[in-house]
Write a protein that holds these residues in place. Structure first.
Motif, PDB file in Angstrom:
ATOM      1  N   LEU A  33       0.835  -1.204   0.000  1.00 56.53           N
ATOM      2  CA  LEU A  33       0.000   0.000   0.000  1.00 56.53           C
ATOM      3  C   LEU A  33       0.871   1.255   0.000  1.00 56.53           C
ATOM      4  O   LEU A  33       1.806   1.368   0.788  1.00 56.53           O
ATOM      5  CB  LEU A  33      -0.899   0.028   1.242  1.00 56.53           C
ATOM      6  N   PRO A  34       0.548   2.206  -0.882  1.00 56.99           N
ATOM      7  CA  PRO A  34       1.267   3.479  -0.827  1.00 56.99           C
ATOM      8  C   PRO A  34       0.835   4.270   0.411  1.00 56.99           C
ATOM      9  O   PRO A  34      -0.209   3.981   1.009  1.00 56.99           O
ATOM     10  CB  PRO A  34       0.822   4.186  -2.109  1.00 56.99           C
ATOM     11  N   LEU A  35       1.612   5.239   0.800  1.00 55.61           N
ATOM     12  CA  LEU A  35       1.252   6.051   1.973  1.00 55.61           C
ATOM     13  C   LEU A  35       0.151   7.048   1.659  1.00 55.61           C
ATOM     14  O   LEU A  35      -0.642   7.406   2.536  1.00 55.61           O
ATOM     15  CB  LEU A  35       2.481   6.778   2.507  1.00 55.61           C
ATOM     16  N   THR A  36       0.116   7.529   0.405  1.00 55.21           N
ATOM     17  CA  THR A  36      -0.925   8.464  -0.027  1.00 55.21           C
ATOM     18  C   THR A  36      -1.564   7.904  -1.285  1.00 55.21           C
ATOM     19  O   THR A  36      -0.989   7.041  -1.955  1.00 55.21           O
ATOM     20  CB  THR A  36      -0.348   9.864  -0.337  1.00 55.21           C
ATOM     21  N   MET A  37      -2.769   8.404  -1.618  1.00 54.11           N
ATOM     22  CA  MET A  37      -3.417   7.942  -2.843  1.00 54.11           C
ATOM     23  C   MET A  37      -4.465   8.933  -3.309  1.00 54.11           C
ATOM     24  O   MET A  37      -5.246   9.441  -2.503  1.00 54.11           O
ATOM     25  CB  MET A  37      -4.087   6.588  -2.639  1.00 54.11           C
ATOM     26  N   THR A  51      -6.811   5.961   6.556  1.00 55.14           N
ATOM     27  CA  THR A  51      -8.090   6.046   5.849  1.00 55.14           C
ATOM     28  C   THR A  51      -8.727   4.669   5.729  1.00 55.14           C
ATOM     29  O   THR A  51      -9.929   4.510   5.973  1.00 55.14           O
ATOM     30  CB  THR A  51      -7.881   6.666   4.454  1.00 55.14           C
ATOM     31  N   ILE A  52      -7.936   3.676   5.361  1.00 55.47           N
ATOM     32  CA  ILE A  52      -8.462   2.313   5.237  1.00 55.47           C
ATOM     33  C   ILE A  52      -9.004   1.829   6.578  1.00 55.47           C
ATOM     34  O   ILE A  52     -10.090   1.248   6.643  1.00 55.47           O
ATOM     35  CB  ILE A  52      -7.369   1.368   4.704  1.00 55.47           C
ATOM     36  N   SER A  53      -8.294   2.096   7.646  1.00 54.81           N
ATOM     37  CA  SER A  53      -8.745   1.696   8.981  1.00 54.81           C
ATOM     38  C   SER A  53     -10.089   2.339   9.319  1.00 54.81           C
ATOM     39  O   SER A  53     -11.013   1.658   9.790  1.00 54.81           O
ATOM     40  CB  SER A  53      -7.694   2.075  10.019  1.00 54.81           C
ATOM     41  N   MET A  54     -10.211   3.621   9.055  1.00 50.76           N
ATOM     42  CA  MET A  54     -11.466   4.320   9.360  1.00 50.76           C
ATOM     43  C   MET A  54     -12.610   3.840   8.467  1.00 50.76           C
ATOM     44  O   MET A  54     -13.754   3.718   8.929  1.00 50.76           O
ATOM     45  CB  MET A  54     -11.272   5.831   9.236  1.00 50.76           C
ATOM     46  N   ILE A  78     -10.045   1.671  -3.752  1.00 56.45           N
ATOM     47  CA  ILE A  78      -8.651   1.652  -3.299  1.00 56.45           C
ATOM     48  C   ILE A  78      -8.011   0.314  -3.671  1.00 56.45           C
ATOM     49  O   ILE A  78      -6.883   0.271  -4.182  1.00 56.45           O
ATOM     50  CB  ILE A  78      -8.558   1.903  -1.781  1.00 56.45           C
ATOM     51  N   LYS A  79      -8.716  -0.777  -3.434  1.00 56.48           N
ATOM     52  CA  LYS A  79      -8.197  -2.103  -3.784  1.00 56.48           C
ATOM     53  C   LYS A  79      -7.882  -2.166  -5.276  1.00 56.48           C
ATOM     54  O   LYS A  79      -6.809  -2.634  -5.679  1.00 56.48           O
ATOM     55  CB  LYS A  79      -9.201  -3.190  -3.413  1.00 56.48           C
ATOM     56  N   GLY A  80      -8.794  -1.690  -6.101  1.00 58.00           N
ATOM     57  CA  GLY A  80      -8.575  -1.680  -7.553  1.00 58.00           C
ATOM     58  C   GLY A  80      -7.360  -0.850  -7.934  1.00 58.00           C
ATOM     59  O   GLY A  80      -6.574  -1.248  -8.800  1.00 58.00           O
ATOM     60  N   ASN A  81      -7.210   0.305  -7.285  1.00 60.17           N
ATOM     61  CA  ASN A  81      -6.053   1.161  -7.561  1.00 60.17           C
ATOM     62  C   ASN A  81      -4.742   0.453  -7.196  1.00 60.17           C
ATOM     63  O   ASN A  81      -3.762   0.519  -7.935  1.00 60.17           O
ATOM     64  CB  ASN A  81      -6.153   2.480  -6.786  1.00 60.17           C
ATOM     65  N   VAL A  82      -4.723  -0.215  -6.048  1.00 62.56           N
ATOM     66  CA  VAL A  82      -3.523  -0.942  -5.620  1.00 62.56           C
ATOM     67  C   VAL A  82      -3.223  -2.075  -6.600  1.00 62.56           C
ATOM     68  O   VAL A  82      -2.073  -2.300  -6.963  1.00 62.56           O
ATOM     69  CB  VAL A  82      -3.676  -1.471  -4.170  1.00 62.56           C
ATOM     70  N   GLU A  83      -4.247  -2.777  -7.032  1.00 64.02           N
ATOM     71  CA  GLU A  83      -4.049  -3.866  -7.999  1.00 64.02           C
ATOM     72  C   GLU A  83      -3.471  -3.328  -9.311  1.00 64.02           C
ATOM     73  O   GLU A  83      -2.621  -3.966  -9.920  1.00 64.02           O
ATOM     74  CB  GLU A  83      -5.352  -4.614  -8.243  1.00 64.02           C
ATOM     75  N   GLU A  84      -3.915  -2.140  -9.732  1.00 66.75           N
ATOM     76  CA  GLU A  84      -3.372  -1.522 -10.949  1.00 66.75           C
ATOM     77  C   GLU A  84      -1.903  -1.167 -10.766  1.00 66.75           C
ATOM     78  O   GLU A  84      -1.101  -1.342 -11.677  1.00 66.75           O
ATOM     79  CB  GLU A  84      -4.168  -0.266 -11.316  1.00 66.75           C
TER      80      GLU A  84
END
Length: 87
Positions: A33-37, A51-54, A78-84
């Motif tokens: 996971l990146p630190l920002t997105m 953000t993911i935790s919240m 977010i999951k889709g972005n990480v997969e990309e």
């Protein structure tokens, strides 16, 4: 697709198992996971892990409420972005 089908899709809720599965994916990919997105054109987070935790805090409360699915949509985006990024 008719109006009734569209309304049913908009009101879709999720099961607890679906939320758990999504959370397990994030835990398994924590190191990637990146630190920002820039989540989408209107949503940016300067602290992605927080953000993911919240979002999961909210998802576990609201998963059965069809009007409160935004947190789950964001988690899936977010999951889709990480997969990309991982491709």
């Amino acid at each position: 697709m008719n109006d009734k089908t569209i309304n049913m899709e908009k009101k879709r809720t999720h099961t607890l198992e679906e939320i758990d599965e999504l959370k397990n994916w994030f835990e398994a990919n924590r190191e990637n996971l990146p630190l920002t997105m820039q989540i989408d054109s209107s949503a940016f987070t300067p602290n992605l892990p927080e953000t993911i935790s919240m979002l999961f805090d909210q998802a576990y409360i609201c998963y059965e409420n069809p009007k409160m699915q935004g947190c789950i949509r964001l988690l899936k985006k977010i999951k889709g972005n990480v997969e990309e990024i991982q491709k």
